[in-house]
Design a protein around this motif. Structure first.
Motif, PDB file in Angstrom:
ATOM      1  N   VAL A  65       4.021   8.386   1.919  1.00  0.00           N
ATOM      2  CA  VAL A  65       4.603   9.467   1.137  1.00  0.00           C
ATOM      3  C   VAL A  65       4.073  10.784   1.700  1.00  0.00           C
ATOM      4  O   VAL A  65       2.859  10.987   1.769  1.00  0.00           O
ATOM      5  N   GLU A  66       4.995  11.652   2.113  1.00  0.00           N
ATOM      6  CA  GLU A  66       4.613  12.949   2.681  1.00  0.00           C
ATOM      7  C   GLU A  66       5.172  14.060   1.794  1.00  0.00           C
ATOM      8  O   GLU A  66       6.302  14.503   1.973  1.00  0.00           O
ATOM      9  N   PRO A  67       4.363  14.520   0.819  1.00  0.00           N
ATOM     10  CA  PRO A  67       4.831  15.541  -0.124  1.00  0.00           C
ATOM     11  C   PRO A  67       5.261  16.845   0.540  1.00  0.00           C
ATOM     12  O   PRO A  67       6.221  17.475   0.095  1.00  0.00           O
ATOM     13  N   HIS A  68       4.593  17.248   1.604  1.00  0.00           N
ATOM     14  CA  HIS A  68       4.904  18.533   2.240  1.00  0.00           C
ATOM     15  C   HIS A  68       6.270  18.542   2.920  1.00  0.00           C
ATOM     16  O   HIS A  68       6.837  19.606   3.129  1.00  0.00           O
ATOM     17  N   VAL A  69       6.824  17.378   3.256  1.00  0.00           N
ATOM     18  CA  VAL A  69       8.181  17.319   3.827  1.00  0.00           C
ATOM     19  C   VAL A  69       9.130  16.510   2.927  1.00  0.00           C
ATOM     20  O   VAL A  69      10.270  16.264   3.298  1.00  0.00           O
ATOM     21  N   GLU A  70       8.609  16.085   1.777  1.00  0.00           N
ATOM     22  CA  GLU A  70       9.371  15.328   0.784  1.00  0.00           C
ATOM     23  C   GLU A  70      10.085  14.127   1.409  1.00  0.00           C
ATOM     24  O   GLU A  70      11.296  13.977   1.320  1.00  0.00           O
ATOM     25  N   VAL A  75       0.844  -1.177   0.000  1.00  0.00           N
ATOM     26  CA  VAL A  75       0.000   0.000   0.000  1.00  0.00           C
ATOM     27  C   VAL A  75       0.886   1.235   0.000  1.00  0.00           C
ATOM     28  O   VAL A  75       1.887   1.284   0.710  1.00  0.00           O
ATOM     29  N   VAL A  76       0.488   2.245  -0.773  1.00  0.00           N
ATOM     30  CA  VAL A  76       1.144   3.546  -0.748  1.00  0.00           C
ATOM     31  C   VAL A  76       0.110   4.561  -0.288  1.00  0.00           C
ATOM     32  O   VAL A  76      -0.951   4.677  -0.889  1.00  0.00           O
ATOM     33  N   GLU A  77       0.427   5.250   0.781  1.00  0.00           N
ATOM     34  CA  GLU A  77      -0.455   6.275   1.337  1.00  0.00           C
ATOM     35  C   GLU A  77       0.192   7.632   1.127  1.00  0.00           C
ATOM     36  O   GLU A  77       1.314   7.860   1.581  1.00  0.00           O
ATOM     37  N   VAL A  78      -0.487   8.528   0.420  1.00  0.00           N
ATOM     38  CA  VAL A  78      -0.011   9.898   0.252  1.00  0.00           C
ATOM     39  C   VAL A  78      -0.703  10.731   1.325  1.00  0.00           C
ATOM     40  O   VAL A  78      -1.928  10.855   1.333  1.00  0.00           O
ATOM     41  N   VAL A  79       0.081  11.264   2.240  1.00  0.00           N
ATOM     42  CA  VAL A  79      -0.456  11.958   3.407  1.00  0.00           C
ATOM     43  C   VAL A  79      -0.939  13.349   3.032  1.00  0.00           C
ATOM     44  O   VAL A  79      -0.235  14.117   2.389  1.00  0.00           O
ATOM     45  N   SER A  80      -2.151  13.632   3.473  1.00  0.00           N
ATOM     46  CA  SER A  80      -2.736  14.956   3.295  1.00  0.00           C
ATOM     47  C   SER A  80      -2.515  15.757   4.569  1.00  0.00           C
ATOM     48  O   SER A  80      -2.835  15.269   5.658  1.00  0.00           O
ATOM     49  N   PRO A  81      -1.959  16.973   4.473  1.00  0.00           N
ATOM     50  CA  PRO A  81      -1.774  17.775   5.684  1.00  0.00           C
ATOM     51  C   PRO A  81      -3.080  17.980   6.460  1.00  0.00           C
ATOM     52  O   PRO A  81      -3.076  18.034   7.677  1.00  0.00           O
ATOM     53  N   ALA A  82      -4.192  18.035   5.763  1.00  0.00           N
ATOM     54  CA  ALA A  82      -5.484  18.244   6.414  1.00  0.00           C
ATOM     55  C   ALA A  82      -5.993  17.001   7.145  1.00  0.00           C
ATOM     56  O   ALA A  82      -6.852  17.099   8.016  1.00  0.00           O
ATOM     57  N   HIS A  83      -5.460  15.828   6.778  1.00  0.00           N
ATOM     58  CA  HIS A  83      -5.923  14.562   7.371  1.00  0.00           C
ATOM     59  C   HIS A  83      -4.745  13.738   7.902  1.00  0.00           C
ATOM     60  O   HIS A  83      -4.790  12.513   7.890  1.00  0.00           O
ATOM     61  N   ARG A  84      -3.716  14.409   8.349  1.00  0.00           N
ATOM     62  CA  ARG A  84      -2.467  13.750   8.768  1.00  0.00           C
ATOM     63  C   ARG A  84      -2.688  12.640   9.799  1.00  0.00           C
ATOM     64  O   ARG A  84      -2.197  11.535   9.642  1.00  0.00           O
ATOM     65  N   THR A  85      -3.423  12.920  10.869  1.00  0.00           N
ATOM     66  CA  THR A  85      -3.631  11.912  11.917  1.00  0.00           C
ATOM     67  C   THR A  85      -4.371  10.702  11.366  1.00  0.00           C
ATOM     68  O   THR A  85      -3.984   9.562  11.627  1.00  0.00           O
ATOM     69  N   HIS A  86      -5.399  10.951  10.591  1.00  0.00           N
ATOM     70  CA  HIS A  86      -6.151   9.837   9.989  1.00  0.00           C
ATOM     71  C   HIS A  86      -5.245   9.001   9.088  1.00  0.00           C
ATOM     72  O   HIS A  86      -5.250   7.771   9.162  1.00  0.00           O
ATOM     73  N   ASP A  87      -4.467   9.682   8.245  1.00  0.00           N
ATOM     74  CA  ASP A  87      -3.598   8.976   7.306  1.00  0.00           C
ATOM     75  C   ASP A  87      -2.484   8.205   8.009  1.00  0.00           C
ATOM     76  O   ASP A  87      -2.135   7.098   7.588  1.00  0.00           O
ATOM     77  N   ALA A 129      14.056  12.121  -4.797  1.00  0.00           N
ATOM     78  CA  ALA A 129      14.064  13.426  -5.454  1.00  0.00           C
ATOM     79  C   ALA A 129      13.298  13.373  -6.766  1.00  0.00           C
ATOM     80  O   ALA A 129      12.489  14.275  -7.062  1.00  0.00           O
ATOM     81  N   ALA A 130      13.501  12.338  -7.546  1.00  0.00           N
ATOM     82  CA  ALA A 130      12.795  12.196  -8.820  1.00  0.00           C
ATOM     83  C   ALA A 130      11.285  12.047  -8.592  1.00  0.00           C
ATOM     84  O   ALA A 130      10.477  12.590  -9.360  1.00  0.00           O
ATOM     85  N   LEU A 131      10.918  11.367  -7.531  1.00  0.00           N
ATOM     86  CA  LEU A 131       9.496  11.210  -7.209  1.00  0.00           C
ATOM     87  C   LEU A 131       8.844  12.560  -6.960  1.00  0.00           C
ATOM     88  O   LEU A 131       7.793  12.869  -7.521  1.00  0.00           O
ATOM     89  N   PHE A 132       9.482  13.413  -6.159  1.00  0.00           N
ATOM     90  CA  PHE A 132       8.886  14.708  -5.842  1.00  0.00           C
ATOM     91  C   PHE A 132       9.085  15.757  -6.934  1.00  0.00           C
ATOM     92  O   PHE A 132       8.353  16.731  -6.973  1.00  0.00           O
TER      93      PHE A 132
END
Length: 82
Positions: free
Chosen positions: A32-37, A1-13, A76-79
């Motif tokens: 995967v946490e895009p906001h902190v890469e 499973v790949v989970e992309v974390v949403s800042p608005a739903h961080r605890t849930h994710d 790096a390539a992912l982000f």
């Protein structure tokens, strides 16, 4: 499973879904946490009930999979991908 974390739903994710995936026996879980890469890879040990951290990867790292050794992701390539 790949989970992309949403800042608005961080605890849930990060908390709720992690418990659900553990209970379901999902053997590998990428966070995967895009906001902190960053990418965190968790693995459920054989017969285990709690995830163990395989690795935490950021820019300059290559994320790897304990279950699929040939899977390697340049963080790096992912982000940087559009």
């Amino acid at each position: 499973v790949v989970e992309v974390v949403s800042p608005a739903h961080r605890t849930h994710d990060l908390v709720t879904k992690r418990r659900e995936y553990e209970r379901a026996g999902i053997r590998e879980y990428w966070i995967v946490e895009p906001h902190v890469e960053s990418v965190t890879v968790l693995a459920l040990p054989e017969g285990g009930v709690r995830y163990a951290e395989h690795g935490r990867f950021g820019r300059g790292d290559v994320a790897t999979s304990p279950l699929v050794p040939s899977l390697r992701v340049d963080v790096a390539a992912l982000f940087d991908a559009r």
